[in-house]
Design an enzyme around this catalytic site. Structure first.
Site, PDB file in Angstrom:
ATOM      1  N   CYS A  97      19.423 -16.317   7.614  1.00 35.28           N
ATOM      2  CA  CYS A  97      18.093 -15.782   7.256  1.00 35.28           C
ATOM      3  C   CYS A  97      17.038 -16.058   8.327  1.00 35.28           C
ATOM      4  CB  CYS A  97      17.642 -16.347   5.913  1.00 35.28           C
ATOM      5  SG  CYS A  97      18.750 -15.892   4.582  1.00 35.28           S
ATOM      6  N   HIS A 232       9.906 -15.256   5.555  1.00 37.39           N
ATOM      7  CA  HIS A 232      11.189 -14.764   5.062  1.00 37.39           C
ATOM      8  C   HIS A 232      11.082 -14.573   3.554  1.00 37.39           C
ATOM      9  CE1 HIS A 232      15.298 -14.310   4.041  1.00 37.39           C
ATOM     10  NE2 HIS A 232      15.446 -15.532   3.569  1.00 37.39           N
ATOM     11  N   ASN A 262      16.304 -10.594  -1.271  1.00 39.62           N
ATOM     12  CA  ASN A 262      16.478 -11.343  -0.026  1.00 39.62           C
ATOM     13  C   ASN A 262      17.436 -10.559   0.874  1.00 39.62           C
ATOM     14  OD1 ASN A 262      17.202 -13.126   1.997  1.00 39.62           O
ATOM     15  ND2 ASN A 262      17.505 -14.874   0.629  1.00 39.62           N
TER      16      ASN A 262
HETATM   17  O1  UT7 Z   1      17.484 -17.031   2.202  1.00 41.51           O
HETATM   18  C1  UT7 Z   1      18.034 -18.309   2.329  1.00 41.51           C
HETATM   19  C2  UT7 Z   1      17.303 -19.244   1.542  1.00 41.51           C
HETATM   20  N1  UT7 Z   1      17.621 -19.149   0.143  1.00 41.51           N
HETATM   21  C3  UT7 Z   1      16.697 -19.494  -0.708  1.00 41.51           C
HETATM   22  O2  UT7 Z   1      15.610 -19.784  -0.292  1.00 41.51           O
HETATM   23  C4  UT7 Z   1      17.045 -19.610  -2.165  1.00 41.51           C
HETATM   24  C5  UT7 Z   1      16.460 -20.882  -2.672  1.00 41.51           C
HETATM   25  N2  UT7 Z   1      16.665 -21.142  -4.078  1.00 41.51           N
HETATM   26  C6  UT7 Z   1      16.085 -20.388  -5.047  1.00 41.51           C
HETATM   27  O3  UT7 Z   1      15.434 -19.401  -4.771  1.00 41.51           O
HETATM   28  C7  UT7 Z   1      16.231 -20.873  -6.475  1.00 41.51           C
HETATM   29  O4  UT7 Z   1      16.780 -22.158  -6.486  1.00 41.51           O
HETATM   30  C8  UT7 Z   1      17.084 -19.931  -7.355  1.00 41.51           C
HETATM   31  C9  UT7 Z   1      16.339 -18.651  -7.611  1.00 41.51           C
HETATM   32  C10 UT7 Z   1      18.414 -19.660  -6.679  1.00 41.51           C
HETATM   33  C11 UT7 Z   1      17.357 -20.591  -8.718  1.00 41.51           C
HETATM   34  O5  UT7 Z   1      16.135 -20.938  -9.336  1.00 41.51           O
HETATM   35  P1  UT7 Z   1      15.951 -22.399  -9.956  1.00 41.51           P
HETATM   36  O6  UT7 Z   1      14.633 -22.419 -10.597  1.00 41.51           O
HETATM   37  O7  UT7 Z   1      16.226 -23.389  -8.856  1.00 41.51           O
HETATM   38  O8  UT7 Z   1      17.056 -22.401 -11.065  1.00 41.51           O
HETATM   39  P2  UT7 Z   1      18.306 -23.386 -11.232  1.00 41.51           P
HETATM   40  O9  UT7 Z   1      19.315 -23.149 -10.170  1.00 41.51           O
HETATM   41  O10 UT7 Z   1      17.776 -24.763 -11.401  1.00 41.51           O
HETATM   42  O11 UT7 Z   1      18.892 -22.861 -12.591  1.00 41.51           O
HETATM   43  C12 UT7 Z   1      18.147 -22.955 -13.824  1.00 41.51           C
HETATM   44  C13 UT7 Z   1      18.985 -22.379 -14.942  1.00 41.51           C
HETATM   45  C14 UT7 Z   1      20.408 -22.890 -14.964  1.00 41.51           C
HETATM   46  O12 UT7 Z   1      20.780 -23.087 -16.318  1.00 41.51           O
HETATM   47  P3  UT7 Z   1      20.801 -24.569 -16.959  1.00 41.51           P
HETATM   48  O13 UT7 Z   1      21.745 -25.345 -16.095  1.00 41.51           O
HETATM   49  O14 UT7 Z   1      19.394 -25.047 -16.860  1.00 41.51           O
HETATM   50  O15 UT7 Z   1      21.271 -24.307 -18.339  1.00 41.51           O
HETATM   51  C15 UT7 Z   1      21.197 -21.763 -14.374  1.00 41.51           C
HETATM   52  O16 UT7 Z   1      22.542 -21.753 -14.857  1.00 41.51           O
HETATM   53  O17 UT7 Z   1      19.094 -20.961 -14.799  1.00 41.51           O
HETATM   54  C16 UT7 Z   1      20.451 -20.563 -14.866  1.00 41.51           C
HETATM   55  N3  UT7 Z   1      20.662 -19.387 -14.039  1.00 41.51           N
HETATM   56  C17 UT7 Z   1      20.436 -18.138 -14.483  1.00 41.51           C
HETATM   57  N4  UT7 Z   1      20.034 -17.658 -15.675  1.00 41.51           N
HETATM   58  C18 UT7 Z   1      19.899 -16.325 -15.790  1.00 41.51           C
HETATM   59  C19 UT7 Z   1      21.053 -19.330 -12.745  1.00 41.51           C
HETATM   60  N5  UT7 Z   1      21.086 -18.050 -12.336  1.00 41.51           N
HETATM   61  C20 UT7 Z   1      20.712 -17.293 -13.393  1.00 41.51           C
HETATM   62  C21 UT7 Z   1      20.562 -15.919 -13.588  1.00 41.51           C
HETATM   63  N6  UT7 Z   1      20.139 -15.478 -14.796  1.00 41.51           N
HETATM   64  N7  UT7 Z   1      20.764 -15.020 -12.609  1.00 41.51           N
END
Ligand code: UT7
Length: 305
Positions: A97, A232, A262
């Site tokens: 990225c 980005h 992204n």
């Molecule tokens: O381009 C390279 C750089 N990449 C990035 O910058 C990405 C960086 N990370 C992020 O943008 C975020 O961490 C995400 C968008 C990937 C995830 O958001 P988050 O607020 O960190 O969520 P999380 O991973 O802590 O997940 C929260 C909950 C989980 O459930 P539990 O464990 O709390 O029950 C996940 O299983 O959300 C769940 N979850 C989803 N729910 C519905 C994960 N993906 C999804 C989904 N739909 N697509």
């Protein structure tokens, strides 16, 4: 176009979750015959025409991509051929990225050395081809696209226009936080994108701050002088948290992640294109670009448009 509603039919997700956690509403997916180089060629043609140049005047092509058409030759050479250019040099850079920032820095240094005169920097990706479409933690986040810019070396004319500074960083200890689990030298397969989203999120905000502040210090300007912040486009929350910590008002932040998702190395040139076409970025504006990606790699570029 693939909307959040479309994704609700593929994996256990919801429009509400995706919008709230990422700000993404829709993304573009390349058609089966649209390779990364085809997207790159279209973007390159538009950039060259916009610059008022002929393709043959380009003597350097740098393509930032992690989704090349082939293991080799480079996507840059495919773009070169698509543009009908036979001279000069063309090669890819791979910083995921952060690829567009790495490409911009590379081209800038070639031009500053005097070895080349007009560079085309392309960010082009088809991440849809390396996604695991059963993994809701990643497949909802990414999209396909390409963007390009033309850089020309010119004698200083007092306008101060051009790239003022680029800051590039990497730390390979973080490979397992964001990677593709395949490759020609390991599994012999293409593999799929894997990400520890929460870890990447935390790292992103901190490191973005560092390289943006280092760019300000290196160029001797302050955040208050900035006209546009073009980060980005991975996640609206990362973008807004970074801008807030840097003291950059929300009105100066260009956000396109809602429409594009992204698109990795393509996200910054796509955002630049949107903000220039709609009249936000104008000649003489001070613009800060920044990105973070797999590796980890991260970096910034400060330029006078
Ligand atoms: O381009 C390279 C750089 N990449 C990035 O910058 C990405 C960086 N990370 C992020 O943008 C975020 O961490 C995400 C968008 C990937 C995830 O958001 P988050 O607020 O960190 O969520 P999380 O991973 O802590 O997940 C929260 C909950 C989980 O459930 P539990 O464990 O709390 O029950 C996940 O299983 O959300 C769940 N979850 C989803 N729910 C519905 C994960 N993906 C999804 C989904 N739909 N697509």
């Amino acid at each position: 176009m693939l909307t959040n509603r479309d994704l609700e039919e593929k994996v256990a997700t919801s429009d509400a979750w995706i919008v709230q956690r990422t700000g993404i509403r829709e993304r573009r997916i390349a058609a089966p015959d649209e390779t990364t180089s085809k997207l790159g060629i279209a973007a390159a043609k538009a950039a060259i025409a916009d610059a008022g140049l002929e393709a043959a005047e380009i003597d350097l092509i740098v393509c930032a991509t992690s989704t090349p058409d082939y293991t080799f030759p480079s996507t840059a050479t495919q773009i070169q051929d698509g543009l009908g250019i036979q001279g000069g040099a063309a090669f890819d850079v791979q910083a995921v990225c952060t690829g567009f920032i790495y490409g911009l820095a590379t081209a800038d240094k070639f031009l500053q050395s005097g070895s080349h005169r007009r560079a085309l920097v392309v960010g082009a990706e088809t991440f849809s081809r390396i996604l695991d479409w059963t993994d809701r933690g990643t497949c909802v986040l990414f999209g396909d696209g390409a963007g390009a810019v033309v850089l020309e070396s010119a004698d200083e004319d007092g306008s101060g226009r051009g790239i003022l500074t680029t800051q590039l960083r990497s730390d390979g200890r973080y490979r397992d936080r964001l990677y593709v689990d395949g490759g020609p030298g390991s599994t012999g397969t293409t593999g799929h994108l894997r990400m520890e989203g929460r870890d990447v999120f935390k790292f992103a905000v901190g490191k973005v701050m560092d390289v943006v502040n280092e760019a300000f210090a290196s160029a001797g300007v302050s955040a208050a002088e900035l006209d546009w912040f073009v980060p980005h486009q991975a996640n609206r929350r990362i973008i807004e948290a970074s801008a807030d910590k840097l003291g950059i008002p929300r009105g100066k932040v260009v956000i396109t992640v809602d429409r594009h998702g992204n698109t990795s190395a393509a996200s910054i040139p796509l955002a630049l294109d949107v903000a220039r076409r709609d009249g936000r970025i104008k000649r003489g504006d001070l613009v800060m670009l920044e990105a973070i990606g797999g590796g980890f790699t991260w970096g910034s570029a400060l330029l006078r448009w």
